[in-house]
Design an enzyme around this catalytic site. Structure first.
Site, mmCIF file in Angstrom:
data_model
loop_
_atom_site.group_PDB
_atom_site.id
_atom_site.type_symbol
_atom_site.label_atom_id
_atom_site.label_comp_id
_atom_site.label_asym_id
_atom_site.label_seq_id
_atom_site.Cartn_x
_atom_site.Cartn_y
_atom_site.Cartn_z
ATOM 1 N N TYR A 32 59.644 52.146 49.157
ATOM 2 C CA TYR A 32 58.895 51.041 50.080
ATOM 3 C C TYR A 32 57.935 51.449 51.052
ATOM 4 O O TYR A 32 56.873 51.152 51.116
ATOM 5 C CB TYR A 32 59.901 50.371 51.169
ATOM 6 C CG TYR A 32 59.083 49.112 51.539
ATOM 7 C CD1 TYR A 32 59.157 47.968 50.844
ATOM 8 C CD2 TYR A 32 58.511 49.312 53.008
ATOM 9 C CE1 TYR A 32 58.600 46.746 51.613
ATOM 10 C CE2 TYR A 32 57.737 48.243 53.552
ATOM 11 C CZ TYR A 32 57.988 46.790 52.944
ATOM 12 O OH TYR A 32 57.252 45.887 53.421
ATOM 13 N N PHE A 48 29.799 38.236 43.526
ATOM 14 C CA PHE A 48 30.606 37.736 42.573
ATOM 15 C C PHE A 48 31.316 36.604 43.396
ATOM 16 O O PHE A 48 31.529 36.350 44.510
ATOM 17 C CB PHE A 48 31.387 38.896 42.333
ATOM 18 C CG PHE A 48 32.746 38.685 41.300
ATOM 19 C CD1 PHE A 48 32.350 38.396 39.895
ATOM 20 C CD2 PHE A 48 34.003 38.247 41.712
ATOM 21 C CE1 PHE A 48 33.279 38.010 38.835
ATOM 22 C CE2 PHE A 48 35.034 37.935 40.489
ATOM 23 C CZ PHE A 48 34.707 37.846 39.463
ATOM 24 N N ASP A 49 31.788 35.715 42.203
ATOM 25 C CA ASP A 49 32.366 34.396 42.633
ATOM 26 C C ASP A 49 33.377 34.423 43.858
ATOM 27 O O ASP A 49 33.436 34.105 44.999
ATOM 28 C CB ASP A 49 33.096 33.710 41.450
ATOM 29 C CG ASP A 49 32.668 33.829 40.116
ATOM 30 O OD1 ASP A 49 31.637 34.645 40.000
ATOM 31 O OD2 ASP A 49 33.320 33.182 39.395
ATOM 32 N N ASP A 79 30.730 46.998 45.955
ATOM 33 C CA ASP A 79 31.758 46.102 45.219
ATOM 34 C C ASP A 79 31.852 46.841 43.973
ATOM 35 O O ASP A 79 30.964 46.737 43.295
ATOM 36 C CB ASP A 79 31.348 44.546 45.284
ATOM 37 C CG ASP A 79 32.202 43.748 44.517
ATOM 38 O OD1 ASP A 79 33.352 44.357 43.790
ATOM 39 O OD2 ASP A 79 32.228 42.629 44.338
ATOM 40 N N ALA A 137 33.878 47.327 41.111
ATOM 41 C CA ALA A 137 34.623 47.125 39.914
ATOM 42 C C ALA A 137 34.201 47.838 38.785
ATOM 43 O O ALA A 137 35.104 48.340 38.102
ATOM 44 C CB ALA A 137 34.576 45.542 39.644
ATOM 45 N N LYS A 195 39.058 46.579 36.123
ATOM 46 C CA LYS A 195 37.995 46.704 35.281
ATOM 47 C C LYS A 195 37.958 48.211 34.977
ATOM 48 O O LYS A 195 38.603 48.742 34.104
ATOM 49 C CB LYS A 195 36.688 46.392 35.986
ATOM 50 C CG LYS A 195 36.470 44.802 35.838
ATOM 51 C CD LYS A 195 37.311 43.790 36.686
ATOM 52 C CE LYS A 195 36.859 42.407 36.655
ATOM 53 N NZ LYS A 195 36.700 42.190 38.055
ATOM 54 N N HIS A 228 35.723 24.568 36.025
ATOM 55 C CA HIS A 228 35.459 25.278 34.535
ATOM 56 C C HIS A 228 37.033 25.481 33.957
ATOM 57 O O HIS A 228 37.321 25.480 32.769
ATOM 58 C CB HIS A 228 34.749 26.363 34.574
ATOM 59 C CG HIS A 228 34.992 27.517 35.243
ATOM 60 N ND1 HIS A 228 35.167 27.425 36.730
ATOM 61 C CD2 HIS A 228 35.577 28.886 34.909
ATOM 62 C CE1 HIS A 228 35.303 28.881 36.807
ATOM 63 N NE2 HIS A 228 35.609 29.712 36.092
HETATM 64 C C1 LIG Z 1 36.563 40.889 39.182
HETATM 65 C C2 LIG Z 1 35.591 41.401 40.087
HETATM 66 C C3 LIG Z 1 36.151 41.108 41.470
HETATM 67 C C4 LIG Z 1 37.344 40.575 41.659
HETATM 68 O O1 LIG Z 1 38.447 41.228 41.436
HETATM 69 P P1 LIG Z 1 40.024 40.434 40.854
HETATM 70 O O2 LIG Z 1 40.592 41.742 40.514
HETATM 71 O O3 LIG Z 1 39.665 39.737 39.804
HETATM 72 O O4 LIG Z 1 40.284 39.703 42.059
HETATM 73 C C5 LIG Z 1 35.227 41.345 42.616
HETATM 74 N N1 LIG Z 1 34.088 41.834 42.282
HETATM 75 C C6 LIG Z 1 33.464 41.847 40.878
HETATM 76 C C7 LIG Z 1 32.044 42.295 40.802
HETATM 77 C C8 LIG Z 1 34.453 41.803 39.969
HETATM 78 O O5 LIG Z 1 34.033 41.916 38.719
#
Ligand SMILES: *Cc1c(COP(=O)(O)O)cnc(C)c1O
Length: 459
Positions: free
Chosen positions: A72, A124-125, A214, A216, A257, A449
């Protein structure tokens, strides 16, 4: 004769996939209300719905799983992961989270407040969601060239320094940090140059603001810097990644990613105040600080995945596969967002299904047609995804209407890419006969969507 290019790995384990008949697919897509998110994955032949969490782990990653420490607190798996992240990025403080949006939630709980403005390149969304959910504004400062799908420039994901400088000059007191998304997912997986990252840093320093990446797809971004930007051809991916992160104060990461794991994420930073401020939110939302929503075994697999995917050969194999698919589409004259990005091809549906009126959602129609043609699942990044205007409740037809085909990492061969290209060609060849699109039967108010129910228009 120069030797042809081939993958930098060989296959040790396979997962059978199943073809289907057109009759079966007609039934399944109808049962799914013409929404590919509602399909059962087993009824998909080649799945390009996302590159997130869909990559294939290596034998070294699977071996690392078995050595996971599930303690843990203070698990060795955490310290292994932290060592790799600090080595790659220079960031000393690491908070694991269960995925990328959780990293955003934890860090933004500390950094973003009502009335704030967060400038960046095409948030990103989920990033936008975590900013707007806190009654703050995500201000898009991407270069204008990113909107022109046919324009070929090497770093189409860049921040426009003039827009950024203007934002800071006008609102400095409301800006908690600048965010740069590498690669720029929303603009089509387009990279950001080192030169641009330096310009952002200089503006940030001038106004004494921190910079968050960010991250990813930071490794894919480093590959593009190495292969496209002057002065980087002889540097390793790890050296380039380190130089990138030297220009930031911290990062949020979706490890699904470029970490090549099925689930995971983290925050890393050099700022003690960010770490101290965020850690309580990690405990509140994710878990104790040395696991933050991840299993010990998954932290082990991520440590190996990050190390492997910052090696040139692995990235070259991946990016070349996306390029290969793009070249096949070029042969058939199928229009997509140029140049091909790092993780996906975005087909310009409004230029393919020219006879389908925009009110009947051309990109969604193309998504359904491609599934019917060959069982290939892409997804719509277009008018349905854009949701309705919150005030007028009208559909928003102002943006692009695209079919996104993501390529999962180390999963499919170029034979699969050929199937995708030819299936699209077959649809493209009969585009003149496709005159009707889709009609909405039911929709949610936000993020429609995922759950929208559709039917063929006029039927
Ligand atoms: C996928 C993604 C996120 C969010 O990550 P999740 O692992 O899906 O929660 C944030 N920013 C970018 C650029 C992404 O491609």
């Amino acid at each position: 004769m120069e030797l042809p290019f081939a993958e930098s790995w060989k296959i040790k384990m396979v997962e059978p996939i199943r073809k289907s008949t057109r009759e079966e697919r007609e039934r399944w897509i109808k049962e799914a209300n013409y929404n590919v998110f509602q399909l059962k994955a087993e009824n998909v032949y080649i799945d390009c719905i996302t590159d997130s969490g869909t990559g294939a782990m290596s034998d070294r990653q699977w071996a690392a799983l078995m050595l996971g420490d599930e303690s843990y607190a203070g698990a060795t798996s955490f310290f292994k992961l932290k060592e790799v992240i600090t080595r790659l990025t220079g960031f000393e403080y690491v908070i694991p989270t269960h995925q990328g949006r959780a990293a955003e939630n934890v860090l933004f709980s500390y950094l973003v407040h009502e009335g704030d403005i967060v400038p960046g390149n095409s948030h990103f969304d989920t990033t936008k969601g975590h900013i707007e959910g806190r009654h703050a504004t995500a201000l898009d400062c991407t270069i204008d060239e990113a909107k022109d799908t046919q324009l070929e420039i090497p770093f189409k994901g860049n921040v426009d320094p003039k827009k950024l400088e203007k934002a800071l000059a006008e609102h400095a007191d409301k800006i908690p940090f600048i965010i740069v998304t590498i690669t720029n997912n929303t603009a089509g997986g387009q990279p950001v140059s080192m030169q641009n990252l330096r310009e952002v840093r200089a503006i940030a320093d001038k106004y004494k603001k921190p910079v968050l990446f960010d991250s990813a797809r930071f490794a894919e971004n480093a590959y593009f810097i190495k292969t496209r930007e002057k002065g980087y051809a002889d540097k390793t991916i790890k050296e380039i990644a380190r130089e990138m992160f030297d220009l930031a104060d911290g990062m949020t990461m979706s490890a699904k990613k470029d970490g090549i794991v099925n689930m995971g994420g983290f925050i890393a930073t050099r700022r003690e105040d960010w770490y101290e401020g965020a850690k309580g939110y990690c405990i509140q939302y994710e878990g104790y600080l040395t696991y933050g929503g991840m299993n010990g075994r998954d932290m082990n697999a991520l440590a190996v995945g990050l190390d492997e995917n910052t090696e040139f050969d692995n990235l070259e194999t991946r990016i070349k596969q996306v390029e290969y698919l793009a070249k096949r589409l070029d042969e058939f004259g199928i229009p997509y967002q140029r140049p091909a990005g790092g993780h996906a091809i975005f087909v310009d549906a409004s230029k393919v299904l020219t006879h389908v009126p925009k009110e009947e959602f051309p990109a969604q129609t193309l998504t359904v047609e491609l599934y019917l043609e060959a069982g290939i699942r892409g997804c719509e990044i277009g008018y349905i995804l854009a949701d309705r205007d919150p005030v007028t409740r009208e559909n928003r037809f102002g943006g692009l209407d695209l079919l996104r085909l993501c390529v999962p990492r180390r999963v499919y061969t170029n034979n699969h890419m050929d199937v995708i290209a030819v299936a699209l060609k077959n649809v493209f060849d009969r585009r003149e006969q496709i005159t009707r699109g889709m009609e909405i039967v039911w929709e949610a108010e936000l993020l429609r969507h995922f759950t929208v129910k559709l039917k063929p228009a006029g039927k």
